[in-house]
Scaffold this active site. Structure first.
Site, mmCIF file in Angstrom:
data_model
loop_
_atom_site.group_PDB
_atom_site.id
_atom_site.type_symbol
_atom_site.label_atom_id
_atom_site.label_comp_id
_atom_site.label_asym_id
_atom_site.label_seq_id
_atom_site.Cartn_x
_atom_site.Cartn_y
_atom_site.Cartn_z
ATOM 1 N N ASP A 54 21.805 17.338 54.131
ATOM 2 C CA ASP A 54 20.390 17.638 54.315
ATOM 3 C C ASP A 54 20.019 17.299 55.758
ATOM 4 O O ASP A 54 20.695 16.493 56.416
ATOM 5 C CB ASP A 54 19.560 16.815 53.331
ATOM 6 C CG ASP A 54 18.077 17.071 53.468
ATOM 7 O OD1 ASP A 54 17.677 18.248 53.556
ATOM 8 O OD2 ASP A 54 17.314 16.090 53.520
ATOM 9 N N ASP A 92 16.314 16.819 57.224
ATOM 10 C CA ASP A 92 15.195 15.887 57.391
ATOM 11 C C ASP A 92 15.458 14.580 56.645
ATOM 12 O O ASP A 92 15.647 14.568 55.433
ATOM 13 C CB ASP A 92 13.902 16.522 56.875
ATOM 14 C CG ASP A 92 13.543 17.792 57.634
ATOM 15 O OD1 ASP A 92 13.433 17.722 58.863
ATOM 16 O OD2 ASP A 92 13.413 18.852 57.001
#
Length: 257
Positions: free
Chosen positions: A17, A19
Site C-alpha cells: 500500500d 499511503d
C-alpha cells in the site's frame, strides 16, 4: 511483531500500500476527510442518526482508509445514518451529494499538499532498496489518484517495478478494497501468483483484501505511536504485524536492517 509461521520459501514479489506504508500521507488524508465531513455535518444534522464529528483516527481507519474517495464517503455517511444522492463526477465541492462531499475532500487534500508536501518513510526506502538488491519485484498500490506523483516526489517510484494508483484502477474498472482486485492486478503485473506474493498494508480493509485475494503472506504495518492498531490488524487477518518495514524484510527475507 507476530510470528507468520514456517515457510518453505519467502514470497517472490511484494505488493505494498502507498499511503501510510510508503509515504507519510495518511494523516493528511485523514485531516482532509475531517474538513470535508465536519463542514457538512451541521447541514445533515436533522437526518443523522449519529451527528458526531469525524474522528481523524478511529473513523478514518474504520470507514475511509484504503478506500476510494467515493466509497469512503459512502461508508462514513452510512455509519452516521445520512443518505445523499450519488451525484455525478462533475459535482463541485459541496454537501448535497456523495460525489460533492468526495470533491470537498479532494479540495482539502490538495490545499494541504500545497501547504506541506508529504515525504516518504525512511524505513520504506531502505526496505525497497533491500528488496531490489534481492531481485524481489515490488509494486505500490493506492486508491488515490495522487499516488504516482507523491511516490515520484518522495524519490520512491524508481525503486518500484510497478504502480497501480486510483487513476489506473478506475480506467481498468477495478473494485476498491476490501475487494482484492487492486492487489490481484498488481501481482499479475509483477508476474506472480497471489500465493507467491506478499501484501503489506496499514489499512484494515487492505489486510482483508490481501486475505480474500489468497496472498501467501499478509503483513500489517502499525505506525501509530501507541501501537493501538496491532490487534485490529491481526483480527482482520494479518499473518505478521510490524512497526518498521525493515522488520518485515528481516523476518521474511532474512536481511539485516
Amino acid at each position: 511483531m507476530t510470528d507468520h509461521g514456517a515457510r518453505t520459501a519467502p514470497p517472490r514479489a511484494v505488493v505494498l500500500d502507498t499511503d501510510g506504508v510508503l509515504i507519510d500521507s495518511a494523516a493528511v488524508h485523514a485531516a482532509a476527510w475531517k474538513t470535508a465531513f465536519d463542514g457538512c455535518l451541521p447541514r445533515w444534522a436533522a437526518g443523522a442518526v449519529n451527528g458526531e464529528s469525524f474522528d481523524a483516527d478511529a473513523d478514518y481507519r474504520r470507514y475511509v482508509d484504503g478506500r476510494s474517495r467515493y466509497d469512503g464517503a459512502v461508508a462514513f455517511l452510512a455509519a452516521r445514518g445520512i443518505r445523499l444522492p450519488a451525484g455525478t463526477a462533475d459535482d463541485q465541492p459541496g454537501c448535497d451529494t456523495v460525489r460533492a462531499v468526495a470533491a470537498r475532500k479532494e479540495q482539502a487534500f490538495r490545499d494541504a499538499l500545497r501547504a506541506r508536501p508529504v515525504t516518504g518513510f525512511q524505513d520504506a526506502s531502505r526496505a525497497l532498496t533491500a528488496l531490489s538488491s534481492l531481485r524481489v519485484p515490488a509494486a505500490a498500490v493506492s486508491a488515490s489518484r495522487h499516488a504516482r506523483a507523491l511516490l515520484a516526489s518522495a524519490d520512491m517510484e524508481r525503486l518500484l517495478t510497478a504502480v497501480v494508483d486510483g487513476e489506473g484502477a478506475a480506467g481498468l474498472g477495478l473494485a476498491g478494497k476490501p475487494d482484492p482486485a487492486l492487489f490481484l492486478h498488481a501481482a499479475h503485473v509483477l508476474g506472480v501468483r497471489p500465493r507467491h506474493c506478499a501484501v503489506v498494508e496499514d489499512a484494515l480493509v487492505g489486510v482483508l483484501a490481501g486475505r480474500r485475494g489468497g496472498f501467501g503472506l499478509v503483513v500489517g504495518v502499525d505506525r501509530t505511536p501507541d501501537r493501538h492498531t496491532t490487534d485490529a490488524l491481526r483480527e482482520h487477518g494479518a499473518h505478521l504485524v510490524v512497526t518498521d518495514l525493515m522488520e518485515c524484510v528481516e523476518a521474511v527475507w532474512g536481511v539485516e536492517p
